[in-house]
Design an enzyme around this catalytic site. Sequence first.
Site, PDB file in Angstrom:
ATOM      1  N   ALA A 165      18.065  18.779 -30.969  1.00 60.91           N
ATOM      2  CA  ALA A 165      19.428  18.450 -31.104  1.00 60.91           C
ATOM      3  C   ALA A 165      19.868  17.518 -30.265  1.00 60.91           C
ATOM      4  CB  ALA A 165      20.121  19.902 -30.413  1.00 60.91           C
TER       5      ALA A 165
ATOM      6  N   GLN B 230      12.125  25.615 -23.147  1.00 56.98           N
ATOM      7  CA  GLN B 230      12.736  24.483 -24.335  1.00 56.98           C
ATOM      8  C   GLN B 230      11.885  23.265 -23.992  1.00 56.98           C
ATOM      9  OE1 GLN B 230      16.487  21.965 -23.995  1.00 56.98           O
ATOM     10  NE2 GLN B 230      17.115  22.932 -25.807  1.00 56.98           N
TER      11      GLN B 230
ATOM     12  N   THR C 210      19.411  21.438 -18.263  1.00 62.49           N
ATOM     13  CA  THR C 210      18.657  20.481 -17.067  1.00 62.49           C
ATOM     14  C   THR C 210      19.219  20.555 -15.729  1.00 62.49           C
ATOM     15  OG1 THR C 210      18.072  19.204 -18.905  1.00 62.49           O
ATOM     16  CG2 THR C 210      18.162  18.089 -16.989  1.00 62.49           C
TER      17      THR C 210
ATOM     18  N   TYR D 203      18.138  13.507 -29.327  1.00 64.17           N
ATOM     19  CA  TYR D 203      16.944  13.310 -28.735  1.00 64.17           C
ATOM     20  C   TYR D 203      15.713  12.796 -29.741  1.00 64.17           C
ATOM     21  CZ  TYR D 203      19.363  14.575 -24.492  1.00 64.17           C
ATOM     22  OH  TYR D 203      20.112  14.671 -23.432  1.00 64.17           O
TER      23      TYR D 203
ATOM     24  N   PRO E 243      19.728  26.435 -22.375  1.00 64.19           N
ATOM     25  CA  PRO E 243      18.932  25.514 -21.762  1.00 64.19           C
ATOM     26  C   PRO E 243      19.854  24.372 -21.039  1.00 64.19           C
ATOM     27  CG  PRO E 243      18.907  24.946 -24.174  1.00 64.19           C
ATOM     28  CD  PRO E 243      19.462  26.269 -23.865  1.00 64.19           C
TER      29      PRO E 243
HETATM   30  C1  LIG Z   1      24.157  20.787 -16.587  1.00 65.61           C
HETATM   31  C2  LIG Z   1      23.754  21.072 -18.003  1.00 65.61           C
HETATM   32  C3  LIG Z   1      22.502  20.475 -18.621  1.00 65.61           C
HETATM   33  C4  LIG Z   1      22.258  20.727 -19.792  1.00 65.61           C
HETATM   34  N1  LIG Z   1      21.048  20.609 -20.084  1.00 65.61           N
HETATM   35  C5  LIG Z   1      20.762  20.764 -21.571  1.00 65.61           C
HETATM   36  C6  LIG Z   1      18.950  21.035 -21.981  1.00 65.61           C
HETATM   37  O1  LIG Z   1      18.093  20.626 -21.165  1.00 65.61           O
HETATM   38  N2  LIG Z   1      18.921  21.051 -23.163  1.00 65.61           N
HETATM   39  C7  LIG Z   1      19.872  21.341 -24.290  1.00 65.61           C
HETATM   40  O2  LIG Z   1      19.449  21.572 -25.383  1.00 65.61           O
HETATM   41  N3  LIG Z   1      21.295  21.582 -23.693  1.00 65.61           N
HETATM   42  C8  LIG Z   1      21.486  21.286 -22.473  1.00 65.61           C
HETATM   43  N4  LIG Z   1      22.731  21.491 -22.191  1.00 65.61           N
HETATM   44  C9  LIG Z   1      23.813  21.894 -22.916  1.00 65.61           C
HETATM   45  C10 LIG Z   1      23.826  23.644 -22.912  1.00 65.61           C
HETATM   46  O3  LIG Z   1      22.856  24.144 -23.300  1.00 65.61           O
HETATM   47  C11 LIG Z   1      25.078  24.249 -23.647  1.00 65.61           C
HETATM   48  O4  LIG Z   1      24.718  24.043 -25.067  1.00 65.61           O
HETATM   49  C12 LIG Z   1      26.239  23.602 -23.365  1.00 65.61           C
HETATM   50  O5  LIG Z   1      26.452  23.603 -22.044  1.00 65.61           O
HETATM   51  C13 LIG Z   1      27.576  24.488 -23.671  1.00 65.61           C
HETATM   52  O6  LIG Z   1      27.574  25.914 -23.296  1.00 65.61           O
HETATM   53  P1  LIG Z   1      28.480  26.115 -22.109  1.00 65.61           P
HETATM   54  O7  LIG Z   1      30.185  25.763 -22.602  1.00 65.61           O
HETATM   55  O8  LIG Z   1      28.410  27.560 -22.308  1.00 65.61           O
HETATM   56  O9  LIG Z   1      28.236  25.426 -20.888  1.00 65.61           O
HETATM   57  C14 LIG Z   1      23.135  21.193 -20.875  1.00 65.61           C
HETATM   58  C15 LIG Z   1      24.459  21.694 -20.244  1.00 65.61           C
HETATM   59  C16 LIG Z   1      24.892  21.474 -18.993  1.00 65.61           C
HETATM   60  C17 LIG Z   1      26.243  21.978 -18.537  1.00 65.61           C
END
Ligand SMILES: Cc1cc2nc3c(=O)[nH]c(=O)nc-3n(C[C@H](O)[C@H](O)[C@H](O)COP(=O)(O)O)c2cc1C
Length: 367
Positions: free
Chosen positions: A172, A103, A28, A175, A26
């Site tokens: 997580a 989500q 944002t 929040y 997920p």
């Molecule tokens: C731009 C961005 C927005 C994110 N928004 C959310 C979100 O809305 N909900 C959430 O649980 N995690 C969010 N995360 C965390 C990601 O779901 C993920 O756990 C994190 O990027 C680690 O994965 P990666 O190393 O493959 O990027 C976000 C991460 C990024 C980079």
Amino acid sequence: MTSVNILFQPVDLGVIKLANRIVMAPMTRSFSPGHVPGPDVAAYYRRRAEGDVGLILTEGVSTNTTTATGTPNVPNIVTEEARAGWKTVVDEVKAAGGKIGVQLWHEGPFRNPSKTAHPDIPSWSASGEKTPGKPLWAPMTEAEIETAIVEFVDAAVAAKALGFDCVEFHGAHSYLIDSFFWAATNHRDDRWGGPDWKDRTAFACEIVRRARAAVGPDFPLLIRLSQWKQQDFAAKPAATPDEMLAWLTPLVDAGVDIFHCSQRRFWEPEFDGSDLNFAGWARKLTGKPSISVGSVGLSGEFTAAYAGEESEPTSLDRLVERMEREEFDLIAVGRALLQDPQWAIKVREGRSDALMRFTKDALATLS
Ligand SMILES: Cc1cc2nc3c(=O)[nH]c(=O)nc-3n(C[C@H](O)[C@H](O)[C@H](O)COP(=O)(O)O)c2cc1C
């Protein structure tokens, strides 16, 4: 080079069957003006379905139009317009043969009222704290807790009606739901807080229990959990496997099907004396399927990416090794898939030269 076949094997998790083990994490994106996901958002998710992602999890989606949302242009699943937008997203993903879950997100203490359309409405959290020990608002009242629960459940019911394949509750990253889990931000002495995990999980359990009753036994309910907090990356609310068991067992009893275990680096062991990561422990302790995440295929981690750090593509050997020994069932991939909708196909075809670096420019577009 290690074979990546394990990542692309179909999987039957009982509650859901997936074409492969790759989940879009997920993320944002803030591309939904008026809190309505438009055709560009639908096309963005469709590209990931066309790119062979086994399960897409949407960006966090607000459960109400007031206290849940503080980040600009975040979609909700409350208004008729937003629901119609999500219907298009679901239809597009399905037309491409994909699967998608939503989500559900309540920003809780991370909503800054002064930056919202409702500056007079205080933010909600277990004890009114963003920084532990420094209350900014009153603790949630019993009536507010009831409202928040009902809103999560209504959103889950709406998601099922729209055709989503599953729902993930965002429990997580500090929040709203997490503010109840973490003792540092939950000082309540009523049935929603206290020294026992049983009480600090009560809010999440009530959401899951009522959602389960409303959506029926066959609709998959996921919950995302993290030990780390935005206020403290080193936080470890469950300091031992026994404490983690005390945290997760009530959630299983309430009706959680799959645990999505957020780490910033998936290879980091959760507790001393074992190599198992957070998702590995969730699976071992509960017998439920789990999803791992964190810096898959990239050199840097995601919180640094917000500050502008760029990441290089890296080997997937460590991931393959853990998946081959069935430590967890699925792997979520964030930035690599944000950067490149074709990432999974390139990995499957062994086209490592074509894998892209992650740059912060990717955050500025919905490509
Ligand atoms: C731009 C961005 C927005 C994110 N928004 C959310 C979100 O809305 N909900 C959430 O649980 N995690 C969010 N995360 C965390 C990601 O779901 C993920 O756990 C994190 O990027 C680690 O994965 P990666 O190393 O493959 O990027 C976000 C991460 C990024 C980079």
